[in-house]
Structures are given as structure tokens and as C-alpha cells.
Design an enzyme around this catalytic site. Structure first.
Site, PDB file in Angstrom:
ATOM      1  N   ARG A 578       0.575   7.849 -36.410  1.00 29.24           N
ATOM      2  CA  ARG A 578       1.890   8.411 -36.088  1.00 29.24           C
ATOM      3  C   ARG A 578       2.890   7.305 -35.781  1.00 29.24           C
ATOM      4  O   ARG A 578       4.016   7.306 -36.298  1.00 29.24           O
ATOM      5  CB  ARG A 578       1.767   9.380 -34.916  1.00 29.24           C
ATOM      6  CG  ARG A 578       3.096  10.005 -34.524  1.00 29.24           C
ATOM      7  CD  ARG A 578       2.940  11.065 -33.463  1.00 29.24           C
ATOM      8  NE  ARG A 578       2.342  10.557 -32.224  1.00 29.24           N
ATOM      9  CZ  ARG A 578       2.385  11.202 -31.066  1.00 29.24           C
ATOM     10  NH1 ARG A 578       2.987  12.371 -30.991  1.00 29.24           N
ATOM     11  NH2 ARG A 578       1.822  10.700 -29.998  1.00 29.24           N
ATOM     12  N   ASN A 596       2.040  14.713 -34.130  1.00 30.28           N
ATOM     13  CA  ASN A 596       0.675  15.136 -34.414  1.00 30.28           C
ATOM     14  C   ASN A 596       0.603  16.651 -34.306  1.00 30.28           C
ATOM     15  O   ASN A 596       1.135  17.239 -33.361  1.00 30.28           O
ATOM     16  CB  ASN A 596      -0.320  14.519 -33.421  1.00 30.28           C
ATOM     17  CG  ASN A 596      -0.580  13.054 -33.710  1.00 30.28           C
ATOM     18  OD1 ASN A 596      -0.399  12.599 -34.837  1.00 30.28           O
ATOM     19  ND2 ASN A 596      -1.002  12.321 -32.698  1.00 30.28           N
TER      20      ASN A 596
END
Length: 660
Positions: A578, A596
Site C-alpha cells: 500500500r 487495504n
């Protein structure tokens, strides 16, 4: 997440012995083979003759060895660029015995034996063998009812005789040739027998799709949906005749499922060689009436595919289709496992509502109401998505696991694909429906297009609908009501059959009526305005796809757009992915956010020029060192993120399913 595989991974399938265990039933005329779920007493899988229902051991003759170091050929979407049904390489093989086994299976005699290592690893027409030439580097079986002509063409080509053998009739003289020939009593019967033998070796689930309209979209949607969680095969070609079905059986390896599209050119015959577990009949429409006569005859002809089901098979039928009673009657003769879909109150999987502007759908399945969205436009595509849901029900799959894959599926080229492009210096939205057309699909598409783009100027570019029989002119003229309901400002027509529609249009709607694509290309750009929505639809033979291709190839300035990406894989969370992709987006000066998701994936929304976004997508497949990415899906969306790029907090997520 597993991926769709329209071709083999590098797998070498070698038949260890002769096909003695299945020869007797096939030679005696058994038409179909269905793998049984239970092992035999010796623990090996069996196949069952539909004619005799006698179990026959077969797994003992098949050995599988994966080539070490071979590249992984799995892809993330269906490749539509190739016209070839089977790519022949030395790394992908599916053999049905050696030359001696083949002769015994077919009751034939070799003029000369092929090389000892030859195996029938692919089944191709002579034309495709000639097209490939020296690129044919593995064992290929082909056929010819005119061996003199075929051998002359092969001898003049650069095809290596060591790789190719022919099935030829055992009547008449054949010249001496470097190409081995297997002389058989009946070439067509031999092709059917070898296809059935190849089908008997496949342990996965075979799904077959037919209908007047929607076949390709439903086939690709099924492959995409099932491919989200299993290895799924689908042909790389839009050809869907009997020859292609035979050829694609040889493309099967160890996939979990395989999807076949079957047209009128594959029936009868495909039902016998495919022996499907699931048959989907999408719709019956006024298509190819020159061949069928009436729509009832069309329904009867399409129902032939259902004859391939055994008692445990699943029939999925569009109950809204004209003469669906004919289809249902045939299905009931074959199986009790019948699932209907459509808008009818009696449908097992029912469309309750569809919102053209957003693609939002509300449906019910056995009384369970649920909502989702699709990336395709039109109510007909909403119904196509119900066909996929009905198949999941028939296979006993958990629908919730597959809904995201259904939502992610995009329209197939020439069948509703939407593109933003610049034509004549004006930015327009083009809906490409240039691959196929009949009165039913034409009306539905025109009206759906009108609703979808009600907020802007709408332009229709329509071409002739072919193979409609003696009432073709009347059917074209009858489209005037649908055109009026669409609210289209201008209508451009091409082809002689469109004369009747031109005569029925209001003067204010008339754009131009042309007889060639070149004429349209010369006139249309000057008639378009900024932000127009343009629908292009016709039968493929009309050639309107040339308009789409010509416009798509024009260089155009890029306008920033918003994209939603979803990254999936065994390791994309907890490995810094991420943060890494956020930094990559910032480095490319993109706006957006990343987060996420609760299902183990990473999602991001970004805004920027297409080239920049696509460069990031290419990088996203790799990620940081510890990441393991299976798939990156992307979709253009209307949402514009805030300026800058930020990391969206995971704690704000409440959804368990996303309708991207």
C-alpha cells in the site's frame, strides 16, 4: 486468485498406452462421455458411456509432466486479438495416443507411419496449417476429403511433414507423399471419434453457451467469473463452429473448467463431442432466419445443444426468450436440473430493476433479493449477468464469492465496448456494437443507449442486418419506433437494407444514408459535436467496425480521467504494498487514495492522464520485493478524488463487497 487461461500452461500430456479401455464404446458409436465423480474400485477415475452407462477405467492411461523452467502462460483477461483457435507450440501438448493407437481407434490404415514421437497434439484445418507454415513445430492432425489438392498445397508450403498427418478417405488413390495419411472409412466420423476420445480425457467441467444473441458476452463473462477462483479455459477465437469446437478440445489441459461458445454452425454435432455439464441458452431472436426459417425453428435448432446433457447436467435458459417453451421441453427430456433467468415472475433468477446510468442491478435468486453493478451497459447485459449467476447456482457455488468478478467484467470488443476518443477534434463517447445485429438486439441496444446517455446529444450510426430472409426490408423499417424512443438527435445509416428505415425517419433525425464505410468516414466527423455519445451497430459483414478502428487510431490529446484499481494476490497486504503504490502514484503526480480492503486486496482511486495511469498499472503487477501479485484490474470511473494523494484509513471501511 486463479486466472483465465485461454491457452495451456507448459504441460506435456503423454498417453502411456493404447486407448483400449475406451475404444470399444467409441467405435460402436457412443456419442458422449461424461466423467463420473466417484473413483472406480481400483481407485482410478472412470468415464461413462451415455449409451450404456457402463463405467470404463481411463485415468491409468494418462500421465502428466510439467516442463521445468517453462514460462507461466496464465493471463489476466481473455485475449481476443488472435483468430486462431489453437496455438501450436512444442510446450503445450494434449495427445490422444500414438499413431498406432489412432489407427486402431478410427479403424484406419496409414500410408506411411509418422515419426515415432508423433502424437495428435492439435487438431487443425489444412488452411490453418498452411497459414502457420514452419511455425507448426509439434504434432498436428488435420483432415481432407480432397487429399490430392491438399497434398499439393502442403508440398508447396514450408510445413514440415514430420509434424503433420492427415485423415483422408479410404476410397480412391492417393499419391505418394512425405506427409503421413491415415485412410479411414468416414472422415467426419473419424473427426468426431477422435474429438470424443480427447473429451473423455478432460476431468474439468465443460460449459457450453448458445443462443441467437449474447453468446460471446455470456461465454466471456462465465470464463471471467469462474476464472476468479479456478483455472478456466476459453477459446481465443470468435469462431464458434464445429471445426473450432473440435480444435479447442485439444487445447484443454488440466483446467478446472472450460467454456465453449456454440453457434448454428456447430449444431448438430457439438453436443456429441463436448458432452457439457452445463448448457446455457441465452435468447432467441430474429437472427439467421435465412437458415432457420422462423424463430420457433431457431429455438428448436438451438435446443439441440441440450441433447448433450446427461441426467446430472444443468440447463440454464432465458425464460423471456420467444418460444422458451420449446427449449424447456427439450431440457426436461434430458435433465431435471433446469434453472431459468429473466424478468418473468416465474424466473428462478429474476431481474427486478436495472439503472442504465449507473449499471446498478437488483435481482432475486430463489426469493433472496440482492444488488450489484456491472461494467457493461444495457438491460440485455444485465440479463447476461443473470445467466452467469444462474450457472453459479447450478454448479452449487457460493454466489457472494463471485459477484466482484461479475462487477469487474467489461464489455467485449464490438459488443458494447465503450471508448472515449477524439474525432475531428471533438471528444466523444463511442459505444461499439459493430460485431453483430438482429432486430431484437438492435431495438434493445438503441433504446438502452438512449436511456444511458439521456443527458447528452446522441448519434446513431446503424448498418444493415444480414441473413433476415424475405422480410428483411420490413424488419429494418420497423426499427423506426426504437429510434424515436431513443431520443437520438441524428441518425446515420449504411447499406441498401437501411433504405426502409431511412424512409421511416423524421426529417429532423436524418443525418445521411450511405452505401460505403468510406463515405461515412468522410461525412461523420464534421457532423459530431463535443461530448456527443455515438452508437455504432450493424452486422459484422457490413464493415462498420472499420469506423471504430479508424477513429480509435486517430491521435488525440489526453484528458485526465479517474481510474479505480484493485490489486489481488497471496501477498499484497502486510508487505508494504500500500505504501509502495502510494509513493509510486505520488512520484507520477497522480491524485487519489489507496487502502487495504477487508477481503485481502488493495484498492486505489487515481486521477490522471491515461499513459501515466497505465504506466503505474504496469508497475503495480510487480510491487515491492515481498509482494506477490496475481491480478490488477482497472476501470474508468466518474468519481474525481481530492487533490493530492493520500492513504485512505482502513478503519473507515464498512463494506464487505465492492461494486467496482
Amino acid at each position: 486468485m486463479m486466472s483465465i487461461r485461454p491457452e495451456f500452461e507448459s504441460t506435456d500430456l503423454v498417453l502411456a498406452g493404447a486407448l483400449d479401455d475406451i475404444l470399444d464404446v467409441i467405435i460402436q458409436g457412443a456419442a458422449q462421455w461424461t466423467p463420473t465423480e466417484a473413483p472406480s474400485a481400483q481407485g482410478s477415475p472412470t468415464v461413462t458411456s451415455v449409451a450404456s452407462k457402463a463405467p470404463i477405467p481411463k485415468a491409468s492411461v494418462l500421465k502428466t509432466a510439467v516442463t521445468e523452467g517453462a514460462p507461466d502462460s496464465r493471463v489476466q483477461s481473455v485475449d481476443r486479438s488472435s483468430e486462431e483457435p489453437v496455438a501450436v507450440t512444442s510446450e503445450r501438448r494434449a495427445a490422444v495416443g500414438d499413431a498406432a493407437d489412432l489407427a486402431q481407434l478410427l479403424g484406419g490404415t496409414w500410408t506411411r507411419m509418422p515419426e515415432p514421437q508423433w502424437r495428435p497434439e492439435a487438431l487443425l484445418s489444412v488452411r490453418r496449417v498452411l497459414r502457420r507454415g514452419r511455425r507448426v513445430q509439434s504434432s498436428v492432425l488435420t483432415s481432407s476429403k480432397d487429399p490430392l489438392r491438399s497434398l499439393k498445397r502442403l508440398a508447396a508450403s514450408d510445413v514440415d511433414p514430420h509434424h503433420v498427418a492427415l485423415l483422408v478417405p479410404d476410397t480412391g488413390e492417393v499419391p505418394d507423399s512425405a506427409f503421413p495419411m491415415l485412410r479411414v472409412p468416414d472422415v467426419d466420423r473419424a473427426l468426431e471419434q477422435v474429438s470424443q476420445a480427447r473429451r473423455a480425457l478432460f476431468q474439468g467441467t465443460v460449459l457450453a453457451v448458445t443462443g441467437s444473441v449474447g453468446k460471446t458476452t455470456v461465454s466471456r463473462l462465465l470464463a471471467h467469473t469462474l476464472g476468479a477462483h479456478e483455472r478456466t479455459h476459453i477459446a481465443r477465437t470468435t469462431h464458434n463452429d464445429l471445426l473450432t469446437a473440435r480444435a479447442n478440445l485439444f487445447s484443454l489441459s488440466d483446467e478446472d473448467s472450460a467454456v465453449f461458445e456454440v453457434s448454428r454452425l456447430g449444431l448438430p454435432g457439438a453436443e456429441r463431442i463436448l458432452a457439457p455439464k452445463v448448457v446455457v441458452v441465452t435468447a432467441i431472436a430474429e437472427a439467421h432466419l435465412e437458415d432457420f426459417g422462423t424463430m420457433e425453428d431457431t429455438a428448436r435448432a438451438k435446443s439441440q445443444l441440450l441433447r448433450g446433457l446427461d441426467a446430472e447436467g444443468v440447463a440454464v435458459i432465458n425464460i423471456d426468450a420467444p418460444h422458451s417453451d420449446v427449449i424447456l421441453n427439450v431440457a426436461r427430456e434430458q435433465t431435471s436440473h433446469i434453472i431459468t433467468y429473466g424478468t418473468s415472475e416465474s424466473a428462478d433468477v429474476r431481474l427486478l430493476s436495472y439503472e442504465p446510468g449507473t449499471g446498478a442491478i437488483t435481482a432475486s435468486c430463489d426469493g433472496d433479493e440482492f444488488s450489484y453493478s456491472i461494467g457493461m451497459t444495457g438491460e440485455h447485459n444485465a440479463l447476461n449477468s443473470l445467466a452467469a449467476i444462474a450457472v453459479l447456482k447450478g454448479l452449487g457455488r457460493d454466489r457472494s464469492r463471485y459477484m466482484e468478478a461479475i462487477a469487474e467484467f467489461a464489455a467485449v470488443e464490438g459488443r458494447g465496448e465503450t471508448q472515449e476518443m477524439t474525432v475531428g477534434g471533438r471528444r466523444v463517447t463511442l459505444v461499439d456494437e459493430s460485431f453483430n445485429a438482429n432486430p431484437t438486439s438492435m431495438r434493445a441496444t438503441i433504446e438502452g443507449f438512449g436511456r444511458r446517455y439521456a443527458d447528452r446529444r446522441r448519434i446513431l450510426v446503424l448498418g444493415d442486418m444480414q441473413e433476415l430472409g424475405p422480410d428483411a426490408a420490413e424488419m429494418h423499417g420497423a426499427l423506426a419506433d426504437a429510434v424515436a424512443r431513443s431520443g437520438a438527435e441524428k441518425v446515420f445509416l449504411m447499406g441498401p437494407l437501411m433504405s426502409s428505415l431511412w424512409a421511416a425517419l423524421d426529417d429532423a433525425q436524418r443525418g445521411a444514408h450511405m452505401m460505403s464505410v468510406d463515405q461515412l468516414l468522410a461525412v461523420l466527423p464534421e457532423e459530431l459535436q463535443e461530448a456527443d455519445a455515438v452508437l455504432v451497430k450493424s452486422s459484422h459483414s457490413t464493415g462498420l467496425d472499420r469506423v471504430v478502428k479508424a477513429w480509435a487510431e486517430q491521435p488525440s490529446p489526453q484528458s485526465p480521467r479517474s481510474w479505480r484499481l484493485v490489486v489481488s494476490g497471496p501477498a499484497v497486504q502486510g508487505v508494504g504494498y500500500r505504501r509502495w503504490i502510494r509513493d509510486e502514484a505520488q512520484r507520477r503526480q497522480l491524485d487519489g487514495w489507496v487502502r487495504n480492503r477487508s477481503d485481502g486486496r488493495v484498492e486505489m482511486l487515481m486521477h490522471g492522464n491515461e499513459d501515466t495511469v497505465r504506466a503505474l498499472i504496469a508497475a503495480a503487477h510487480t510491487g515491492p520485493p515481498r509482494a506477490s501479485v496475481d491480478r490488477v484490474t482497472s476501470r474508468v470511473v466518474e468519481t474525481v478524488p481530492e487533490s493530492g494523494f493520500r492513504q485512505r484509513p482502513t478503519r473507515t471501511i464498512r463494506r464487505t463487497r465492492d461494486n467496482s
